[in-house]
Scaffold this motif. Structure first.
Motif, short mmCIF file in Angstrom:
data_model
loop_
_atom_site.label_atom_id
_atom_site.label_comp_id
_atom_site.label_asym_id
_atom_site.label_seq_id
_atom_site.Cartn_x
_atom_site.Cartn_y
_atom_site.Cartn_z
N ASP A 102 0.84 -1.20 0.00
CA ASP A 102 0.00 0.00 0.00
C ASP A 102 0.88 1.25 0.00
OD1 ASP A 102 -2.57 -1.29 0.16
OD2 ASP A 102 -2.06 -1.81 2.23
N ALA A 103 2.00 1.18 0.72
CA ALA A 103 2.88 2.35 0.79
C ALA A 103 4.33 1.91 0.98
CB ALA A 103 2.47 3.26 1.94
N SER A 154 -3.15 1.67 10.54
CA SER A 154 -4.37 1.81 9.72
C SER A 154 -4.56 0.59 8.82
CB SER A 154 -4.28 3.08 8.86
OG SER A 154 -4.21 4.24 9.66
N ASN A 155 -3.85 -0.50 9.17
CA ASN A 155 -3.96 -1.78 8.46
C ASN A 155 -3.47 -1.71 7.01
OD1 ASN A 155 -5.14 -3.19 10.71
ND2 ASN A 155 -7.08 -2.16 10.24
N LYS A 156 -2.49 -0.89 6.77
CA LYS A 156 -1.87 -0.81 5.46
C LYS A 156 -0.62 -1.69 5.43
CE LYS A 156 -4.79 2.30 3.96
NZ LYS A 156 -5.80 1.94 2.93
N LYS A 157 -0.37 -2.27 4.27
CA LYS A 157 0.84 -3.06 4.08
C LYS A 157 1.98 -2.10 3.71
CE LYS A 157 2.72 -7.10 1.67
NZ LYS A 157 2.52 -8.09 0.58
N ARG A 210 7.63 -5.00 15.46
CA ARG A 210 6.38 -5.17 16.18
C ARG A 210 5.17 -4.85 15.32
NH1 ARG A 210 7.30 -2.12 21.21
NH2 ARG A 210 6.29 -0.33 20.24
N ASN A 211 5.34 -3.91 14.40
CA ASN A 211 4.22 -3.50 13.55
C ASN A 211 4.23 -4.19 12.19
OD1 ASN A 211 2.61 -1.07 14.83
ND2 ASN A 211 4.75 -0.77 15.41
N GLN A 232 1.10 1.64 -4.04
CA GLN A 232 0.10 2.65 -4.40
C GLN A 232 0.61 4.05 -4.08
OE1 GLN A 232 -3.01 2.45 -5.91
NE2 GLN A 232 -2.92 4.69 -5.83
N THR A 233 1.25 4.17 -2.91
CA THR A 233 1.73 5.48 -2.44
C THR A 233 3.19 5.37 -2.04
OG1 THR A 233 -0.48 5.96 -1.57
CG2 THR A 233 1.34 7.33 -0.77
#
Length: 476
Positions: free
Chosen positions: A17-18, A37-40, A116-117, A149-150
């Motif tokens: 995603d980013a 925000s649950n983005k990969k 961790r994230n 994407q970003t």
């Protein structure tokens, strides 16, 4: 003729995603918020350890050095430790060892945040192929391409190196390479009297070196309140630092045992080493911005809007690479705001207007809000409340009685308009005033400091003293 069925558009899929380029405060703030925000998310870092310039060469090392020197000065001045013995003498390499341990702790801690994230980490130099594709070049020459994407540029900045200066010489440094200083200079010349130059002037003087501070302007830190910057100038002068205002260097002469700076005014200054601290340059030159139609300015900085979006819709930039205010504290928030804009599509949150400034000289300086000069120019009716640290019990106990707190407030509404502090722990003390200034619906008033009971003895008590001092000046 039969009508041909319309072809369905196949949605474009990306690996992530980013992608964030850089792991300094801006990159970290962006990556963590997008992950939550649950983005990969993938992060690319050219160094072997995370943290960027903030952790490895800038904020953390210089503040760790400053802390060690400040404690050393206190130790030498304290009669408890000077009974019949000569105080231990510290050198720059000695205090670098403490800074190195702090750097390691900070980098390891921040590395754990990425683990961790579940953020994917890639090591290497990043460059654009197109606005959705990044190529990573590793140290062994191999390459890999990632798509997203970003893409967020958080590559930070590096010290500006004036042309014609040989920074490979063993006696010529900038604020990154000074951390490799291995000898104990007797006389140091610092070119550039901005924040970094003033901080290092304090550090070297505290270690007992002779310091020449060459300032290209007519006063130190002119963006600060004049009384506060004048206090620093006096303290520097009183400690023996030679400040040379309105000077520019013409050339550097290198010798076997020293370096000589030739100034355009005709003066010559001799020193054991030179530290250049005259501005910074954004790290954009290796990103291949041309591939996506972006262009950095002459200082390598990228233009963005209020949500940190560049002129390319899916590319954002945060931190030093966008210029002002070039603060680690602000970069974290810029990354957080950019992440919200990316995740939500729009974002009403903006960076606060009154960003506090903390300058880690010895003593410290800090401010938030308007200066007296700005209020006078804007014809705002204001009054001043002052508290001298030498009158505070806590400062007398700690032996840190050099300094003062100044509160600027509106004479009619009593709204706090600015807080300025000079002295030990100034960068902490200023936040109390900042908290009140941010209150809405009448909560921002200097009366708060009079009507609130502060712990005694504390440095925070300076607010009550200053508030009473200012309110006593009012009349009808």
């Amino acid at each position: 003729m039969a009508k041909q069925p319309e072809k369905k558009k196949v949605p474009v899929t990306y690996q992530y995603d980013a992608i964030i380029i850089g792991t300094g405060p801006g990159g970290e703030g962006t990556a963590m918020n997008l992950s939550k925000s649950n983005k990969k998310v993938a992060v690319i870092e050219r160094q072997t350890a995370v943290g960027g310039g903030c952790v490895h060469w800038g904020t953390i090392p210089s503040k760790a050095l400053r802390h060690s020197v400040s404690r050393y000065i206190e130790y030498k001045a304290n009669p408890l430790f000077n009974v019949g013995e000569r105080p231990v003498r510290l050198t720059f390499p000695d205090i670098l060892r403490h800074a190195s341990s702090v750097i390691s702790k900070q980098s390891n801690l921040r590395s754990s945040f990425y683990d961790r994230n579940r953020i994917h980490m890639f090591q290497g130099d990043a460059s654009f192929v197109d606005n959705h594709t990044i190529e990573i070049r590793r140290n062994d020459g191999s390459t890999e391409r990632l798509t997203a994407q970003t893409i967020v540029i958080a590559t930070g900045s590096r010290p500006y190196r004036p042309p014609g200066v040989d920074f490979t010489h063993s006696r010529i440094y900038e604020s990154d390479t000074i951390l490799g200083l291995e000898h104990d200079p007797h006389r140091v010349l610092i070119y550039g009297a901005g924040v970094i130059g003033c901080e290092y002037a304090s550090i070297f003087k505290g270690l007992g070196a002779k310091v020449d501070l060459v300032n290209t302007r007519d006063r130190l830190l002119a963006f600060m309140d004049a009384e506060i910057s004048d206090a620093l100038s006096y303290h520097f002068w009183n400690s023996g630092i030679v400040i040379r205002h309105n000077e520019e260097f013409d050339r550097i002469e290198t010798r076997d045992d020293c370096v000589v700076m030739h100034l355009k005014s005709g003066k010559r200054v001799k020193a054991d080493c030179i530290l250049f601290a005259n501005g910074r340059t954004g790290n954009t030159d290796t990103l291949n911005l041309e591939a996506i139609g972006l262009k950095a300015d002459s200082r390598g900085q990228i233009k963005v809007n209020e949500t940190y979006q560049t002129e390319v819709d899916n590319v954002y930039a945060v931190g030093d690479v966008i210029g002002y205010p070039s603060l680690a504290s602000a970069a974290f928030d810029q990354g957080r705001i950019a992440a919200d804009a990316i995740a939500c599509g729009n974002c009403d949150e903006k960076l606060i207007i009154d960003i506090p400034a903390g300058i880690y000289t010895i003593p410290e300086m800090s401010s938030v809000g308007k200066t007296e000069q700005q209020l006078t120019a804007a014809k705002v009716p204001y009054e001043v409340g002052r508290a001298q640290f030498k009158h505070l019990a806590r400062a007398q106990i700690a032996g840190t009685d050099v300094g003062s707190l100044k509160i600027l407030f509106h004479t009619e509404t009593k709204e706090v308009l600015g807080v300025h502090c000079f002295g030990e722990r100034a960068s902490e003390i200023v936040h109390i005033g900042q908290a009140i200034m941010e209150q809405k619906n009448g909560g921002n008033t200097i009366d708060y400091f009079v009507n609130t009971t502060f712990n005694y003895p504390t440095m925070a008590e300076a607010y009550r003293v200053a508030a009473l001092n200012g309110l006593n000046r009012l009349f009808k």
